[in-house]
Design an enzyme around this catalytic site. Structure first.
Site, PDB file in Angstrom:
ATOM      1  N   LYS A 135      -4.585  10.350   3.291  1.00 54.96           N
ATOM      2  CA  LYS A 135      -5.134   9.368   4.225  1.00 54.96           C
ATOM      3  C   LYS A 135      -6.389  10.237   4.943  1.00 54.96           C
ATOM      4  O   LYS A 135      -6.074  11.507   5.561  1.00 54.96           O
ATOM      5  CB  LYS A 135      -4.214   8.510   5.199  1.00 54.96           C
ATOM      6  CG  LYS A 135      -4.934   7.575   6.143  1.00 54.96           C
ATOM      7  CD  LYS A 135      -5.630   6.693   5.340  1.00 54.96           C
ATOM      8  CE  LYS A 135      -4.942   5.903   4.530  1.00 54.96           C
ATOM      9  NZ  LYS A 135      -5.996   4.972   3.568  1.00 54.96           N
TER      10      LYS A 135
ATOM     11  N   ARG B 148       0.828  -1.177  -0.103  1.00 52.80           N
ATOM     12  CA  ARG B 148       0.162  -0.065  -0.079  1.00 52.80           C
ATOM     13  C   ARG B 148       0.917   1.073  -0.041  1.00 52.80           C
ATOM     14  O   ARG B 148       1.981   1.090   0.154  1.00 52.80           O
ATOM     15  CB  ARG B 148      -0.994  -0.072   1.263  1.00 52.80           C
ATOM     16  CG  ARG B 148      -0.785  -0.513   2.594  1.00 52.80           C
ATOM     17  CD  ARG B 148       0.264  -0.057   3.280  1.00 52.80           C
ATOM     18  NE  ARG B 148       0.296   1.281   3.643  1.00 52.80           N
ATOM     19  CZ  ARG B 148       1.076   2.159   3.695  1.00 52.80           C
ATOM     20  NH1 ARG B 148       2.426   1.861   3.617  1.00 52.80           N
ATOM     21  NH2 ARG B 148       0.872   3.576   3.836  1.00 52.80           N
ATOM     22  N   GLY B 149       0.118   2.282   0.171  1.00 49.26           N
ATOM     23  CA  GLY B 149       1.084   3.553  -0.227  1.00 49.26           C
ATOM     24  C   GLY B 149       1.275   3.881  -1.729  1.00 49.26           C
ATOM     25  O   GLY B 149       1.428   2.907  -2.452  1.00 49.26           O
ATOM     26  N   ALA B 150       0.917   5.315  -2.184  1.00 44.91           N
ATOM     27  CA  ALA B 150       0.640   5.611  -3.514  1.00 44.91           C
ATOM     28  C   ALA B 150       2.020   4.991  -4.466  1.00 44.91           C
ATOM     29  O   ALA B 150       1.752   4.342  -5.587  1.00 44.91           O
ATOM     30  CB  ALA B 150       0.499   7.004  -3.727  1.00 44.91           C
TER      31      ALA B 150
ATOM     32  N   ASP C 134      -1.695  11.103  -2.100  1.00 44.86           N
ATOM     33  CA  ASP C 134      -1.914  10.006  -3.154  1.00 44.86           C
ATOM     34  C   ASP C 134      -2.516  10.758  -4.486  1.00 44.86           C
ATOM     35  O   ASP C 134      -2.445  10.020  -5.386  1.00 44.86           O
ATOM     36  CB  ASP C 134      -3.075   9.469  -2.364  1.00 44.86           C
ATOM     37  CG  ASP C 134      -2.978   8.357  -1.537  1.00 44.86           C
ATOM     38  OD1 ASP C 134      -2.663   8.720  -0.417  1.00 44.86           O
ATOM     39  OD2 ASP C 134      -2.640   7.240  -1.779  1.00 44.86           O
TER      40      ASP C 134
END
Ligand code: MRU
Length: 366
Positions: A255, A53-55, A244
């Site tokens: 987030k 996860r994480g852009a 993001d």
């Protein structure tokens, strides 16, 4: 970054040369396990279930997913099917579509037998560029931390608040929001990080705290509601978060809960910085509030919580009154007017249309 003295990236080509290895982030911080992805379907599953996860990292994983698809079947239908399967996994972070688009455009005009090799080159280039970009973000952000240090009494740390995980684990290496922090720490500058726990999935408590701890960076985990109070009492020198998707006019999507931190920071005159690679810019959108699709996730992420029980097993328990409705929007938009500056690989720039257009004119598609 190093884990127990061993340098790791968050994703790499497996020893077999045919598959991809990731760190399974759904197990953190209780277990540190790798997982092999052998097909585009497994890559898509890893993104959807947030094993990665994480852009920037989901973009890198998607690029490797295109490579896995081309190894299995390099035909046009497979190429288009893989691209749409990967893009459909998560809607908000633009890096995902960005990486898939780069890969697809590099492959579509090639003969099928050349596609797998090219897809691998593209994925590895995206990863290497992510590392270089984050190091550049780190150096620019380091200057901001040095400036904050100059205002502190001798020996006092610079207190930085961060939300979610825009760290090493959200990228291929270094992180975006954490890159300046790691560089300051490595340069001997005293830093202390307030880590928002980041409900509902607790990426702050589970991931950011873990990686800061592994690197020896002093930090304190706080509940999501504590940041405003700390800012009112002068305990936060700056906020640094990730992004993001950042629009043409500098609105920042990150987030859920980031916006509330930005409001508190504005009220308390605390600088609010967003660290982002240019792969996160979306020049096709001008108004973040109306233009960015916000991922709505499973309500069970809100109504339950998982953790390590005293007997050493991982348990998921219910925390909401039975029968209550729950909602789980995963991201929010912080308007540009609340952002002190964007820390990019090309320097710290104003969150505004003219500043973004001047710094990244080559990224605007006409
Ligand atoms: O839902 P997640 O864990 O993928 O959300 C991650 C974030 O919101 C990060 O702050 C963002 O992706 C920036 S990562 C450098």
């Amino acid at each position: 970054m190093k884990v127990n003295g061993i340098p790791y990236r968050t994703i790499w080509r497996s020893k077999s040369g045919k598959s991809v290895t990731i760190l399974d982030q759904t197990l953190f911080p209780h277990a540190f396990e790798t997982r092999e992805l052998t097909s585009v379907t497994e890559a898509a599953e890893a993104i959807r279930t947030m094993r990665v996860r994480g852009a920037p990292l989901i973009g890198a994983t998607a690029a490797y997913g295109m490579w896995l698809a081309m190894q299995a079947d390099p035909g046009d239908a497979s190429l288009d099917g893989a691209a749409s399967m990967l893009v459909d996994t998560r809607p908000t972070a633009v890096n995902l579509a960005w990486a898939v688009d780069i890969s697809r455009r590099s492959l579509i005009h090639l003969a099928p037998e050349l596609r797998a090799e090219k897809a691998l080159q593209v994925a590895e280039r995206i990863c290497d560029e992510d590392v270089a970009t984050n190091m550049a973000i780190g150096l620019h952000g380091l200057d901001l931390i040095k400036t904050a240090l100059a205002r502190k009494s001798f020996g006092e740390p610079v207190n930085i608040l961060t939300h979610c995980n825009a760290g090493w684990l959200a990228t291929v290496d270094w992180g975006t929001a954490t890159a300046p922090i790691y560089m300051a720490h490595d340069a001997g500058i005293p830093v202390h990080v307030w880590v928002d726990e980041t409900r509902p999935r607790n990426q702050g408590a589970f991931l950011t705290a873990w990686e800061l701890g592994k690197h020896g960076v002093p930090h304190t985990v706080i509940c999501d509601n504590a940041g405003g109070h700390l800012m009112q009492h002068g305990a936060v020198d700056m906020v640094i978060v990730g992004s993001d998707r950042t629009t043409a006019n500098g609105d920042v999507c990150n987030k859920i809960g980031t916006y509330l931190k930005a409001l508190a920071a504005k009220d308390c005159n605390v600088p609010f910085y967003v660290a982002l690679p240019s792969s996160t810019l979306d020049f096709s959108i001008s108004n973040g509030l109306t233009g960015i699709p916000i991922e709505e996730r499973d309500g069970r992420e809100v109504s339950t919580i998982a953790g390590l029980a005293l007997d050493g097993t991982i348990r998921r328990v219910s925390i909401v009154a039975e029968g209550s409705e729950v909602a789980n929007p995963a991201f929010d938009v912080t308007p540009a007017r609340l952002v002190t500056g964007l820390i990019t690989e090309r320097g710290v720039i104003e969150a505004s249309r003219p500043a973004l257009a001047a710094a990244f004119s080559d990224k605007i598609r006409h």
